[in-house]
Design a protein around this motif. Structure first.
Motif, mmCIF file in Angstrom:
data_model
loop_
_atom_site.group_PDB
_atom_site.id
_atom_site.type_symbol
_atom_site.label_atom_id
_atom_site.label_comp_id
_atom_site.label_asym_id
_atom_site.label_seq_id
_atom_site.Cartn_x
_atom_site.Cartn_y
_atom_site.Cartn_z
ATOM 1 N N LYS A 47 31.420 -16.564 30.674
ATOM 2 C CA LYS A 47 32.703 -16.793 31.335
ATOM 3 C C LYS A 47 33.087 -18.270 31.253
ATOM 4 O O LYS A 47 32.230 -19.151 31.087
ATOM 5 C CB LYS A 47 32.627 -16.367 32.805
ATOM 6 C CG LYS A 47 32.344 -14.898 33.019
ATOM 7 C CD LYS A 47 32.260 -14.555 34.492
ATOM 8 C CE LYS A 47 33.555 -14.768 35.224
ATOM 9 N NZ LYS A 47 33.491 -14.287 36.625
ATOM 10 N N ASN A 51 36.065 -20.252 35.937
ATOM 11 C CA ASN A 51 36.061 -18.968 36.645
ATOM 12 C C ASN A 51 34.736 -18.673 37.331
ATOM 13 O O ASN A 51 34.583 -17.620 37.950
ATOM 14 C CB ASN A 51 36.382 -17.834 35.679
ATOM 15 C CG ASN A 51 37.807 -17.909 35.145
ATOM 16 O OD1 ASN A 51 38.677 -18.468 35.799
ATOM 17 N ND2 ASN A 51 38.033 -17.373 33.954
ATOM 18 N N CYS A 52 33.777 -19.579 37.197
ATOM 19 C CA CYS A 52 32.436 -19.352 37.763
ATOM 20 C C CYS A 52 32.344 -19.897 39.180
ATOM 21 O O CYS A 52 33.064 -20.822 39.567
ATOM 22 C CB CYS A 52 31.375 -20.038 36.897
ATOM 23 S SG CYS A 52 31.178 -19.332 35.248
ATOM 24 N N ILE A 53 31.415 -19.330 39.940
ATOM 25 C CA ILE A 53 31.045 -19.884 41.242
ATOM 26 C C ILE A 53 29.769 -20.686 41.047
ATOM 27 O O ILE A 53 29.096 -20.571 40.022
ATOM 28 C CB ILE A 53 30.836 -18.774 42.289
ATOM 29 C CG1 ILE A 53 29.678 -17.850 41.872
ATOM 30 C CG2 ILE A 53 32.109 -17.974 42.477
ATOM 31 C CD1 ILE A 53 29.349 -16.789 42.914
ATOM 32 N N LYS A 72 32.348 -20.662 46.443
ATOM 33 C CA LYS A 72 32.254 -19.218 46.237
ATOM 34 C C LYS A 72 33.605 -18.668 45.773
ATOM 35 O O LYS A 72 33.772 -17.457 45.667
ATOM 36 C CB LYS A 72 31.824 -18.531 47.541
ATOM 37 C CG LYS A 72 30.424 -18.938 47.992
ATOM 38 C CD LYS A 72 30.092 -18.343 49.343
ATOM 39 C CE LYS A 72 28.768 -18.884 49.863
ATOM 40 N NZ LYS A 72 28.501 -18.445 51.256
ATOM 41 N N GLU A 73 34.563 -19.585 45.536
ATOM 42 C CA GLU A 73 35.846 -19.195 44.933
ATOM 43 C C GLU A 73 35.655 -19.246 43.417
ATOM 44 O O GLU A 73 35.355 -18.256 42.783
ATOM 45 C CB GLU A 73 36.943 -20.159 45.369
ATOM 46 C CG GLU A 73 37.183 -20.204 46.867
ATOM 47 C CD GLU A 73 38.153 -21.293 47.248
ATOM 48 O OE1 GLU A 73 39.327 -20.960 47.518
ATOM 49 O OE2 GLU A 73 37.755 -22.480 47.281
ATOM 50 N N ASP A 74 35.831 -20.425 42.865
ATOM 51 C CA ASP A 74 35.511 -20.716 41.473
ATOM 52 C C ASP A 74 35.651 -22.221 41.290
ATOM 53 O O ASP A 74 36.262 -22.912 42.111
ATOM 54 C CB ASP A 74 36.399 -19.938 40.485
ATOM 55 C CG ASP A 74 37.876 -20.162 40.733
ATOM 56 O OD1 ASP A 74 38.313 -21.334 40.741
ATOM 57 O OD2 ASP A 74 38.593 -19.169 40.924
ATOM 58 N N PRO A 108 26.569 -23.309 37.208
ATOM 59 C CA PRO A 108 27.132 -21.975 37.463
ATOM 60 C C PRO A 108 26.095 -21.055 38.104
ATOM 61 O O PRO A 108 24.896 -21.151 37.819
ATOM 62 C CB PRO A 108 27.521 -21.472 36.068
ATOM 63 C CG PRO A 108 27.468 -22.670 35.174
ATOM 64 C CD PRO A 108 26.491 -23.618 35.781
ATOM 65 N N GLU A 110 26.850 -17.459 38.443
ATOM 66 C CA GLU A 110 27.556 -16.185 38.315
ATOM 67 C C GLU A 110 26.643 -14.988 38.591
ATOM 68 O O GLU A 110 27.106 -13.929 39.007
ATOM 69 C CB GLU A 110 28.167 -16.058 36.922
ATOM 70 C CG GLU A 110 29.542 -16.645 36.808
ATOM 71 C CD GLU A 110 30.534 -15.987 37.762
ATOM 72 O OE1 GLU A 110 30.827 -14.788 37.598
ATOM 73 O OE2 GLU A 110 31.008 -16.678 38.671
ATOM 74 N N ARG A 113 27.143 -13.467 42.033
ATOM 75 C CA ARG A 113 28.451 -13.001 42.486
ATOM 76 C C ARG A 113 28.401 -11.574 43.049
ATOM 77 O O ARG A 113 29.076 -11.256 44.020
ATOM 78 C CB ARG A 113 29.470 -13.083 41.350
ATOM 79 C CG ARG A 113 30.896 -12.766 41.796
ATOM 80 C CD ARG A 113 31.858 -12.792 40.626
ATOM 81 N NE ARG A 113 32.143 -14.134 40.182
ATOM 82 C CZ ARG A 113 33.094 -14.908 40.689
ATOM 83 N NH1 ARG A 113 33.817 -14.470 41.709
ATOM 84 N NH2 ARG A 113 33.326 -16.103 40.192
#
Length: 268
Positions: A47, A51-53, A72-74, A108, A110, A113
């Motif tokens: 990703k 776009n990663c948390i 924890k959004e991105d 990251p 991810e 998630r």
């Protein structure tokens, strides 16, 4: 009698400039490099990093870690909010000066998630706390600017990270010049003091001078760099800060400093 003339709408003779051309050259370059960083791809998840948390860290022009946070959004939302001047607690409380940020590092997470909420929180807290401890250990000042210490968690081995420079190479020399940085730090320190006064009890869990961008060790270190560039006699004045201990450029060594009880002008 009413006029029968044709109204003029003052139409411009030329097209107005594009909105993205209005900021300064430095700001445009900074935003471009930030966008490139967030558009890079995380090899583990495939990703976009934006776009990663996960966890992020900011570094100044000396490569010093200055702030660690989590999202924890991105990354695009959280890091962009910090660096594009949008309101965050850190900016509102004048703790982090976005113009002092020269590099960003992203971890990251991810893989967390899809975990249940509690497990995801635990995993990201562990990652943030581990990055926070590492940043302090790698800092020659043994301090960074976080006003709120991350939740104490089990320390883990840090995973793969992505490190990016955010300063256009052709503009870096001017932006990192000690004259520019000292002036901005003095302004930031004044704002931090105002916030602490308004709160009536200092910053959250933090004595005002300990973690702001004019940290007692950071300020003379930056000033000593200015002394090395110019006239010692002229630039010693940057140490003469009312209400603080006098600092001597000659006694700064390897990022440490020695307090003196006398003003520089009184020394022989």
């Amino acid at each position: 009698m009413g006029s029968r003339g044709i109204a003029s709408y003052n139409e411009p003779d030329h097209q107005p400039p594009a909105r993205n051309s209005l900021p300064t050259r430095f700001v445009r370059g900074f935003r471009q490099l930030l966008s490139e960083a967030l558009n890079a791809v995380d090899e583990d998840s495939g990703k976009r990093l934006g776009n990663c948390i996960g966890v992020y860290a900011f570094y100044d022009y000396d490569g010093e870690p200055i702030y660690v946070g989590q999202t924890k959004e991105d990354f695009a939302t959280r890091v962009g909010r910090h660096l594009r001047g949008q309101r965050t607690d850190t900016l509102a409380y004048r703790i982090l000066d976005p113009f002092e940020v020269a590099e960003v590092e992203l971890w990251p997470a991810e893989h967390t998630r899809q975990l249940p909420s509690k497990e995801k929180t635990t995993a990201i807290d562990q990652l943030e706390y581990s990055a926070y401890l590492t940043a302090i250990e790698e800092s020659k000042y043994r301090a960074i600017l976080n006003e709120k210490i991350p939740p104490r968690s089990r320390r883990i081995e840090l995973p793969r990270s992505y490190h990016f420079s955010l300063i256009p190479s052709e503009l870096r020399e001017d932006r990192e010049h000690p004259d520019v940085r000292i002036a901005r730090r003095a302004e930031t320190l004044g704002r931090v003091a105002a916030v602490a006064h308004e709160r009536g009890g200092g910053l959250r869990g933090t004595p005002t001078g300990d973690r702001d961008s004019s940290h007692p060790a950071r300020r003379p270190s930056c000033c000593s760099a200015r002394v090395r560039r110019g006239s010692v006699e002229t630039d010693r004045r940057c140490y003469q800060h009312p209400g603080s201990c006098w600092q001597s450029a000659e006694r700064i060594n390897g990022g440490t400093y020695v307090r003196s009880r006398q003003p520089i002008s009184d020394r022989r």
